[in-house]
Design an enzyme around this catalytic site. Structure first.
Site, PDB file in Angstrom:
ATOM      1  NE  ARG A 258      -3.660  -2.396   2.375  1.00 40.67           N
ATOM      2  CZ  ARG A 258      -4.611  -2.668   3.259  1.00 40.67           C
ATOM      3  NH1 ARG A 258      -4.865  -1.806   4.235  1.00 40.67           N
ATOM      4  NH2 ARG A 258      -5.307  -3.785   3.164  1.00 40.67           N
ATOM      5  NE  ARG A 273      -1.727   4.985   8.828  1.00 40.90           N
ATOM      6  CZ  ARG A 273      -3.024   4.776   8.614  1.00 40.90           C
ATOM      7  NH1 ARG A 273      -3.440   4.487   7.400  1.00 40.90           N
ATOM      8  NH2 ARG A 273      -3.896   4.865   9.589  1.00 40.90           N
ATOM      9  CD  GLU A 345      -8.570  -1.004  10.151  1.00 43.22           C
ATOM     10  OE1 GLU A 345      -8.635  -1.893   9.290  1.00 43.22           O
ATOM     11  OE2 GLU A 345      -8.551   0.221   9.874  1.00 43.22           O
ATOM     12  CB  SER A 348     -11.700  -4.222   8.765  1.00 41.83           C
ATOM     13  OG  SER A 348     -11.057  -4.515   7.538  1.00 41.83           O
ATOM     14  NE  ARG A 386      -2.237  -1.405  11.416  1.00 43.45           N
ATOM     15  CZ  ARG A 386      -2.962  -0.399  10.951  1.00 43.45           C
ATOM     16  NH1 ARG A 386      -4.198  -0.221  11.386  1.00 43.45           N
ATOM     17  NH2 ARG A 386      -2.484   0.417  10.047  1.00 43.45           N
TER      18      ARG A 386
END
Length: 433
Positions: A258, A273, A345, A348, A386
């Site tokens: 990403r 991140r 987070e 999800s 993460r």
């Protein structure tokens, strides 16, 4: 794509969904106009082909005196048919162009608002208290010689890293635990490609407004995936699935990439991140009427995984303005990060209804044997980098060691704690019950 019949029959519902997302409401009217234009173009082409067929029959029956005029008319009709078919192709393209710009219709239960308006459904586990100065995961990871950000940046640039020693073993342990639990729940394990064609990216809704987040290999016209959801959805593109026995479920492992455009200054320290990480992703194909229940099952499996890791967390219902293009509803699980004093987070899960399957032409046969569009759902079981960050922080101890959750110990040689300067132990697979 959303169902055109829904737009024709209930355009106000789609307009309301666009408003809830903060998206362009006028696209609904543009889609209706493009749909009308396409249907008119199809009718004109069909009518002209009918006339052309009649003219061909007339040529056969014409007298020598009538034949020149009849042939001239047939020739003119052939030209008109070609023009009408070209107009139909243009109308098809115009319809698809606007159709693909409209995101999925938001479920009625989704909270209104944007990023700050998610609704907490439940909080699970006790937030730990520490009688020492809390360290963040980078300080802990460097002390354990588990994370090396400096050399990651030297080799690849900012937001890249090396996992070394116990850090690397933690990655393997989390992947093994996630896959083993997924297989026990009935998922088929998949090692998914990290490079995909544009059709898969567009079909899953990751181009358009989100293309700045995506890495593209221009020479080969391929994209690096941000989640194995893309490859898992595209795997059955153009197919008719057998869902008679229930949902078809996959647990996909892949590296994910990403660009994190626009996230400067937000969670940029450490491995929360980053531009590259590995992930185990759940993906499900099911009949549309089963999607809501399947969504809750994916959420349950995510929660059970975090409970096995002994992490405190909360489940939040994401607001309409913060939903991705394909999602009609999304739940996030946010785990506690002591160094930040807040929940962030970790996983999800999204119900994409028939949106992705319609783009990718993924169908199934209903009880009457008719082909219907399937529903697709996805859920992150473990975003590994993460999760490592969270584990190190939550389970830290004053002496720099880190408690190892019981569920992870078999994959870490049975050790109960990661300690600075520890001797690495080979993982021992769990003994079957």
């Amino acid at each position: 794509m959303i169902d055109l019949r829904l737009v024709r029959e209930n355009p106000d519902l789609v307009r309301a969904s666009q408003r809830a997302r903060g998206a362009d409401e006028s696209l609904v009217d543009q889609l209706l106009a493009a749909d009308t234009a396409r249907r008119e173009a199809v009718k004109r082409a069909d009518d002209l082909r009918g006339e052309q067929k009649s003219a061909s029959q007339a040529v056969k029956k014409a007298t020598p005196e009538e034949r020149p005029a009849v042939l001239e008319r047939a020739k003119a009709l052939a030209a008109e048919v070609r023009e009408a078919e070209e107009a139909q192709r243009a109308a098809d393209a115009a319809l698809r162009a606007v159709h693909t710009r409209i995101p999925n219709v938001v479920a009625a239960e989704v909270p209104p608002g944007g990023e700050d308006d998610a609704v907490t459904i439940r909080t699970v586990g006790e937030v730990p208290a520490y009688d020492f100065q809390v360290r963040d995961h980078i300080e802990i990871g460097e002390g354990l010689r588990a994370i090396d950000m400096e050399r990651g940046a030297k080799v690849s640039g900012s937001r890249f890293y090396f996992l070394t020693g116990p850090g690397a073993l933690l990655e393997f342990a989390l992947a093994q635990l996630a896959i083993s639990r997924a297989v026990a729940a009935g998922f088929t394990p998949v090692i998914a490609p990290a490079l995909v064609r544009p059709e898969a990216m567009e079909g899953t809704g990751f181009l358009g407004e989100h293309d700045e987040e995506v890495y593209r290999i221009e020479r080969d016209d391929l994209y690096l995936v941000g989640t194995s959801e893309v490859a898992l959805a595209g795997m059955h593109g153009g197919e008719v699935l057998d869902l008679a026995a229930g949902p078809k479920r996959y647990a996909g492992w892949s590296s994910c990439f990403r660009r994190e455009a626009g996230s400067y200054g937000k969670d940029t320290r450490g491995i929360i991140r980053v531009h590259w990480f590995d992930k185990v992703e759940m993906f499900s194909f099911c009949a549309p009427e089963e999607a809501v229940a399947e969504h809750l099952r994916l959420l349950q499996w995510e929660e059970e995984f975090l409970q096995a890791l002994e992490l405190p967390y909360r489940v939040v219902d994401i607001a309409a303005g913060d939903l991705g293009t394909s999602a009609a509803r999304k739940y996030d699980i946010e785990a506690w990060f002591p160094s930040q004093g807040t929940y962030r987070e970790l996983t999800s899960t999204s119900d994409c209804t028939t949106f992705q399957a319609r783009r990718l032409t993924i169908r199934y046969r209903d009880a009457d044997g008719r082909n219907q569009t399937a529903a697709t759902l996805n859920g992150t079981l473990c975003a590994i980098a993460r999760t490592i960050a969270c584990l190190l922080e939550v389970h830290q101890r004053a002496d720099g060691s880190v408690h190892v959750p019981v569920a992870l110990r078999p994959w870490l040689g049975g050790v109960e704690a990661l300690t600075p300067g520890m001797t690495l132990v080979a993982p021992v697979p769990p003994v079957p019950a």
